[in-house]
Motif scaffolding. Structure first.
Motif, mmCIF file in Angstrom:
data_model
loop_
_atom_site.group_PDB
_atom_site.id
_atom_site.type_symbol
_atom_site.label_atom_id
_atom_site.label_comp_id
_atom_site.label_asym_id
_atom_site.label_seq_id
_atom_site.Cartn_x
_atom_site.Cartn_y
_atom_site.Cartn_z
ATOM 1 N N SER A 148 1.121 -1.212 -0.070
ATOM 2 C CA SER A 148 0.068 0.292 -0.135
ATOM 3 C C SER A 148 0.987 1.696 0.084
ATOM 4 C CB SER A 148 -1.215 0.585 1.026
ATOM 5 O OG SER A 148 -1.576 1.243 1.392
ATOM 6 N N SER A 149 0.514 2.258 -1.279
ATOM 7 C CA SER A 149 1.428 3.601 -1.050
ATOM 8 C C SER A 149 0.266 4.468 0.031
ATOM 9 C CB SER A 149 1.159 3.980 -2.293
ATOM 10 O OG SER A 149 1.645 3.288 -3.191
ATOM 11 N N SER A 150 -1.039 4.390 -0.228
ATOM 12 C CA SER A 150 -1.729 5.284 0.604
ATOM 13 C C SER A 150 -1.879 5.205 2.104
ATOM 14 C CB SER A 150 -3.187 5.243 0.037
ATOM 15 O OG SER A 150 -2.863 6.205 -1.224
ATOM 16 N N ILE A 151 -1.756 4.020 2.495
ATOM 17 C CA ILE A 151 -1.904 3.493 4.114
ATOM 18 C C ILE A 151 -2.093 5.032 5.117
ATOM 19 C CG2 ILE A 151 -0.385 2.104 4.671
ATOM 20 C CD1 ILE A 151 -3.867 1.394 5.337
ATOM 21 N N LYS A 152 -1.017 5.509 4.858
ATOM 22 C CA LYS A 152 -0.372 6.397 5.536
ATOM 23 C C LYS A 152 -1.471 7.489 6.199
ATOM 24 C CE LYS A 152 4.534 5.686 5.775
ATOM 25 N NZ LYS A 152 6.244 6.140 5.232
ATOM 26 N N GLU A 153 -2.223 8.004 4.500
ATOM 27 C CA GLU A 153 -2.990 8.882 5.035
ATOM 28 C C GLU A 153 -4.599 8.555 4.903
ATOM 29 O OE1 GLU A 153 -2.582 10.534 0.731
ATOM 30 O OE2 GLU A 153 -0.589 10.089 0.261
ATOM 31 N N VAL A 154 -4.474 7.266 4.730
ATOM 32 C CA VAL A 154 -6.181 7.217 5.093
ATOM 33 C C VAL A 154 -6.533 7.365 6.600
ATOM 34 C CG1 VAL A 154 -7.742 4.678 5.243
ATOM 35 C CG2 VAL A 154 -5.404 4.851 3.482
ATOM 36 N N ALA A 155 -7.282 8.212 6.098
ATOM 37 C CA ALA A 155 -7.698 9.349 7.552
ATOM 38 C C ALA A 155 -9.607 8.722 7.915
ATOM 39 C CB ALA A 155 -7.583 10.430 7.456
ATOM 40 N N PHE A 156 -10.016 9.495 8.835
ATOM 41 C CA PHE A 156 -11.464 9.258 9.645
ATOM 42 C C PHE A 156 -12.247 9.937 8.334
ATOM 43 C CE2 PHE A 156 -15.042 11.624 11.303
ATOM 44 C CZ PHE A 156 -16.195 10.735 11.713
#
Length: 208
Positions: A148-156
């Protein structure tokens, strides 16, 4: 006087009927429909596995993931034309829905699932309502290790779909993230649903 109008109507109907029967015989079917459709071309698009617009190459599996819509419609996960998760099957829930294990609000269940994955195992994830509140740093790191490239950005209340694999060398090309933004949200408090489809190589499913 003999009524001419009704006779003309009957003659027209008989002419049309005979013409249609003759056309059916000449085109090789009783009513003409099958061969006419062949000549004109079937306007309906051909359906491939999981609703893809084109077939997958050899040694690839077809997949389609759709996130939940707000907190109303649950996500869907399809693999090789088999619906594995959906609201109809009643095996989805709010949070992260991941293949083979139903969702839980407890992040420890997700961590145990991720730790137990064998090398080469395919992982498919679709969010519903809110994917991030229960995520901790360990879970995010494990998902990043799966590609995953986006998991750090996944938010509420973001909507997120992802297909990765244990032991992947590069970042996965199969990922979509839609951020929760009150100025662009399709639903009140939630962004629009995200859909992801494609063909994944079979070799990613080869277990140790």
């Amino acid at each position: 006087d003999f009524p001419v109008g009704p006779v003309r109507i009957i003659v027209v109907l008989l002419t049309v009927g005979l013409t249609w029967i003759l056309a059916g015989i000449m085109l090789g079917s009783q009513n003409g429909f099958p061969r006419i459709q062949q000549l004109l071309g079937d306007p309906r698009p051909k359906r491939y596995k999981c609703g893809l617009h084109q077939p997958c190459p050899e040694k690839h599996f077809a997949f389609r993931l759709v996130t939940g819509a707000a907190n109303v419609i649950g996500p869907k996960i399809c693999l090789e034309d088999k619906m594995l998760m959906s609201s109809v099957i009643n095996n989805v829930g709010r949070g992260l829905n991941y293949l083979l294990v139903s969702v839980s609000a407890d992040v420890s269940d997700l961590l145990n699932f991720l730790r137990g994955i064998h090398e080469g195992t395919l992982v498919m994830v679709a969010s519903y309502d809110d994917p991030a509140t229960k995520l901790n740093d360990d879970a995010r790191k494990m998902l990043a290790d799966l590609g995953s490239s986006s998991i750090k950005e996944v938010a509420f209340r973001d909507t997120w779909v992802f297909v990765g694999a244990k032991g992947i060398q590069d970042k996965s090309p199969f990922e979509q993230l839609m951020k929760n933004n009150k100025n662009t949200n399709k639903y009140e408090g939630w962004p629009e649903a995200v859909e992801l489809e494609g063909c994944v190589p079979q070799r990613t499913l080869d277990a140790e």
